[in-house]
Design a protein around this motif. Sequence first.
Motif, PDB file in Angstrom:
ATOM      1  N   HIS A 199       0.802  -1.013   0.029  1.00  0.00           N
ATOM      2  CA  HIS A 199       0.040   0.310  -0.384  1.00  0.00           C
ATOM      3  C   HIS A 199       0.555   0.628   0.545  1.00  0.00           C
ATOM      4  O   HIS A 199       1.467   1.496   0.985  1.00  0.00           O
ATOM      5  CB  HIS A 199      -0.864   0.527   1.580  1.00  0.00           C
ATOM      6  N   ILE A 200       0.057   2.494  -0.726  1.00  0.00           N
ATOM      7  CA  ILE A 200       0.975   3.462  -0.659  1.00  0.00           C
ATOM      8  C   ILE A 200       0.186   4.459  -0.284  1.00  0.00           C
ATOM      9  O   ILE A 200      -1.112   4.375  -0.556  1.00  0.00           O
ATOM     10  CB  ILE A 200       1.510   3.859  -2.006  1.00  0.00           C
ATOM     11  N   SER A 201       0.415   6.045  -0.126  1.00  0.00           N
ATOM     12  CA  SER A 201      -0.121   6.834   0.023  1.00  0.00           C
ATOM     13  C   SER A 201       0.248   7.846  -1.382  1.00  0.00           C
ATOM     14  O   SER A 201       1.432   8.245  -1.528  1.00  0.00           O
ATOM     15  CB  SER A 201      -0.043   7.881   1.451  1.00  0.00           C
ATOM     16  N   PHE A 253       2.103  -5.821  -6.274  1.00  0.00           N
ATOM     17  CA  PHE A 253       0.466  -5.386  -6.124  1.00  0.00           C
ATOM     18  C   PHE A 253      -0.105  -3.460  -5.462  1.00  0.00           C
ATOM     19  O   PHE A 253       0.305  -4.197  -4.146  1.00  0.00           O
ATOM     20  CB  PHE A 253      -0.537  -6.144  -6.162  1.00  0.00           C
ATOM     21  N   VAL A 254       0.023  -2.916  -6.167  1.00  0.00           N
ATOM     22  CA  VAL A 254      -0.417  -1.884  -5.342  1.00  0.00           C
ATOM     23  C   VAL A 254      -1.505  -0.939  -5.518  1.00  0.00           C
ATOM     24  O   VAL A 254      -1.951  -0.790  -6.882  1.00  0.00           O
ATOM     25  CB  VAL A 254       0.498  -0.362  -5.904  1.00  0.00           C
ATOM     26  N   PRO A 255      -2.306  -1.873  -4.571  1.00  0.00           N
ATOM     27  CA  PRO A 255      -4.055  -1.124  -5.128  1.00  0.00           C
ATOM     28  C   PRO A 255      -4.472  -0.181  -5.446  1.00  0.00           C
ATOM     29  O   PRO A 255      -5.173   0.547  -6.419  1.00  0.00           O
ATOM     30  CB  PRO A 255      -4.883  -1.085  -4.116  1.00  0.00           C
ATOM     31  N   GLU A 256      -3.686   0.945  -4.516  1.00  0.00           N
ATOM     32  CA  GLU A 256      -4.534   2.229  -5.255  1.00  0.00           C
ATOM     33  C   GLU A 256      -3.622   2.973  -6.193  1.00  0.00           C
ATOM     34  O   GLU A 256      -4.066   3.339  -7.390  1.00  0.00           O
ATOM     35  CB  GLU A 256      -3.130   3.157  -4.749  1.00  0.00           C
ATOM     36  N   LEU A 257      -2.451   1.962  -7.168  1.00  0.00           N
ATOM     37  CA  LEU A 257      -2.444   2.540  -8.969  1.00  0.00           C
ATOM     38  C   LEU A 257      -2.987   1.450  -9.381  1.00  0.00           C
ATOM     39  O   LEU A 257      -3.144   1.690 -10.642  1.00  0.00           O
ATOM     40  CB  LEU A 257      -0.874   2.859  -8.781  1.00  0.00           C
ATOM     41  N   CYS A 299      -3.570  11.128 -19.462  1.00  0.00           N
ATOM     42  CA  CYS A 299      -3.002   9.589 -19.567  1.00  0.00           C
ATOM     43  C   CYS A 299      -3.249   8.960 -18.313  1.00  0.00           C
ATOM     44  O   CYS A 299      -2.836   7.391 -17.772  1.00  0.00           O
ATOM     45  CB  CYS A 299      -1.914   9.398 -20.623  1.00  0.00           C
ATOM     46  N   ALA A 300      -3.307  10.038 -17.165  1.00  0.00           N
ATOM     47  CA  ALA A 300      -2.719   9.598 -16.306  1.00  0.00           C
ATOM     48  C   ALA A 300      -3.808   9.402 -15.366  1.00  0.00           C
ATOM     49  O   ALA A 300      -4.296   9.492 -13.627  1.00  0.00           O
ATOM     50  CB  ALA A 300      -1.639  10.363 -14.903  1.00  0.00           C
ATOM     51  N   ASN A 301      -4.496  10.227 -15.462  1.00  0.00           N
ATOM     52  CA  ASN A 301      -6.291   9.920 -15.180  1.00  0.00           C
ATOM     53  C   ASN A 301      -7.130   8.838 -14.396  1.00  0.00           C
ATOM     54  O   ASN A 301      -8.175   8.664 -14.646  1.00  0.00           O
ATOM     55  CB  ASN A 301      -7.123  11.087 -15.585  1.00  0.00           C
ATOM     56  N   TYR A 302      -6.614   7.516 -13.777  1.00  0.00           N
ATOM     57  CA  TYR A 302      -6.946   6.596 -13.333  1.00  0.00           C
ATOM     58  C   TYR A 302      -8.332   6.557 -12.491  1.00  0.00           C
ATOM     59  O   TYR A 302      -9.189   5.756 -12.135  1.00  0.00           O
ATOM     60  CB  TYR A 302      -6.087   5.867 -12.741  1.00  0.00           C
ATOM     61  N   ARG A 328      -2.566  -5.777 -15.629  1.00  0.00           N
ATOM     62  CA  ARG A 328      -1.335  -4.292 -15.848  1.00  0.00           C
ATOM     63  C   ARG A 328       0.252  -4.437 -15.098  1.00  0.00           C
ATOM     64  O   ARG A 328      -0.310  -4.854 -13.853  1.00  0.00           O
ATOM     65  CB  ARG A 328      -2.630  -3.507 -15.622  1.00  0.00           C
ATOM     66  N   VAL A 329       1.214  -3.698 -15.221  1.00  0.00           N
ATOM     67  CA  VAL A 329       2.122  -3.774 -15.252  1.00  0.00           C
ATOM     68  C   VAL A 329       3.118  -3.189 -15.326  1.00  0.00           C
ATOM     69  O   VAL A 329       2.810  -2.272 -16.707  1.00  0.00           O
ATOM     70  CB  VAL A 329       3.512  -4.656 -15.610  1.00  0.00           C
ATOM     71  N   PHE A 330       3.791  -2.316 -14.415  1.00  0.00           N
ATOM     72  CA  PHE A 330       3.962  -0.855 -14.254  1.00  0.00           C
ATOM     73  C   PHE A 330       6.035  -1.309 -14.307  1.00  0.00           C
ATOM     74  O   PHE A 330       6.232  -1.992 -13.307  1.00  0.00           O
ATOM     75  CB  PHE A 330       4.011   0.149 -13.228  1.00  0.00           C
ATOM     76  N   PHE A 331       6.473  -0.941 -15.156  1.00  0.00           N
ATOM     77  CA  PHE A 331       8.440  -1.080 -15.491  1.00  0.00           C
ATOM     78  C   PHE A 331       8.544   0.655 -14.536  1.00  0.00           C
ATOM     79  O   PHE A 331       8.369   1.373 -15.010  1.00  0.00           O
ATOM     80  CB  PHE A 331       8.692  -1.000 -16.282  1.00  0.00           C
ATOM     81  N   MET A 332       8.652   0.765 -13.919  1.00  0.00           N
ATOM     82  CA  MET A 332       9.104   1.398 -12.582  1.00  0.00           C
ATOM     83  C   MET A 332      10.941   2.117 -12.591  1.00  0.00           C
ATOM     84  O   MET A 332      11.476   1.969 -12.231  1.00  0.00           O
ATOM     85  CB  MET A 332       9.003   1.360 -10.641  1.00  0.00           C
ATOM     86  N   PHE A 333      10.753   2.529 -13.748  1.00  0.00           N
ATOM     87  CA  PHE A 333      12.365   3.105 -14.240  1.00  0.00           C
ATOM     88  C   PHE A 333      12.990   3.796 -13.160  1.00  0.00           C
ATOM     89  O   PHE A 333      14.446   3.710 -12.948  1.00  0.00           O
ATOM     90  CB  PHE A 333      12.592   3.829 -15.793  1.00  0.00           C
TER      91      PHE A 333
END
Length: 385
Positions: free
Chosen positions: A7-9, A32-36, A162-165, A295-300
Amino acid sequence: MKPPIYHISLDAFWRDPYPDLKTMRAEAPVAFVPELGATLISRRDDIFALEKKIDFFSSNQPEGLMTQLIGQNMMRKDGDAHMSERRAIFPTVSPKTVKNLWMQDFENFTSTILERVLPLGEIDMVTLAKELSGEALRALTGLTNMTWQEMDRTSQGIIDGCANYAGDRAIEANCNDCTASIDAHIDARLAVLKDAPDSSLLSVQYQAGLSMDQIRANIKLAISGGQNEPRDVIAGMIWALLTHPDQLALLNSGQANWMDAFNEYTRWQSPIGMSPRQMAQDFEVHGITLKKDERVFFMFGSGNRDERNFARPDIFDLTQDSSKSIAFGAGPHFCAGAWASRALIADVVLPSVFRSLRNMRLNGNTEFGGWAFRGPLSVPVVWDT
């Protein structure tokens, strides 16, 4: 096995993602980050290897926000479909074209802009960087009928969209207004370029026979990334060098060069912090199964501070080896505008700014924001006139 949940803020992650990313690298490199609503892959070597496995980690995301808002651009395609469009735009962004054509444009407008601001004695470097980045994009895209202010507005509108999740309707409406503006400018310029072709992105795509849908989507892609990323690096590098006088001294003494500074800064602050993928089929990483359609995010941004690859990952240090940086990606989607970005920032803008604005110094506080795209919000400076 399913990925662990982390989890993140959202607010804290936007202000500074690096503490959470450091914890993920150590304890949950696939989490897995639920917030994202996504699984984050945070270690550099994992990203470097997995980004190339396009049969599993697909860029083709027809339901993704970017595709829905600006069309299926080449960044959202894989394999031959991606490479054919990449080849079509290469005449605009090749190292040869950058050196022989765009460099002169970069030098001309940078000189003109700095001559205008020099008597002012003060400016917000983010504002100046917006203009410099916007002028470069006007030339590269071929949309010389668009002001740099409109270039910046439409770029930010697309990025926000594009970031409007969260599905904010006002953000979506503004993004649609921005894409409509770009379409109108494309139509007006294409009427001219059909009879007088040049090396701009709009012209070379039309000459290569790409459809109007492809052309429009790729122009919008170039504007969304080609404005904010150089803007953030220009302003951010100036802040970094002014707050690290020992590193600026290395440049002034010739012990380091501007490209060293560019490479180290983009590693350290990662203006492109993330690249999304959709699982095309199941794949196992570190004993965790990533399922088809997830969905997967590559965190550069995380990979660029991986303790396994960099001696002083959290420190801005021009003397350290930054060759394993993945600031521009690591696979077939390596940023096509990388050569133009390096030339604009490292070869022209940064040396010109520090040469022209004598005794430049900060004139207030600077805060950074963002995790998918990251940069300073304001960099107020003064100098001797």
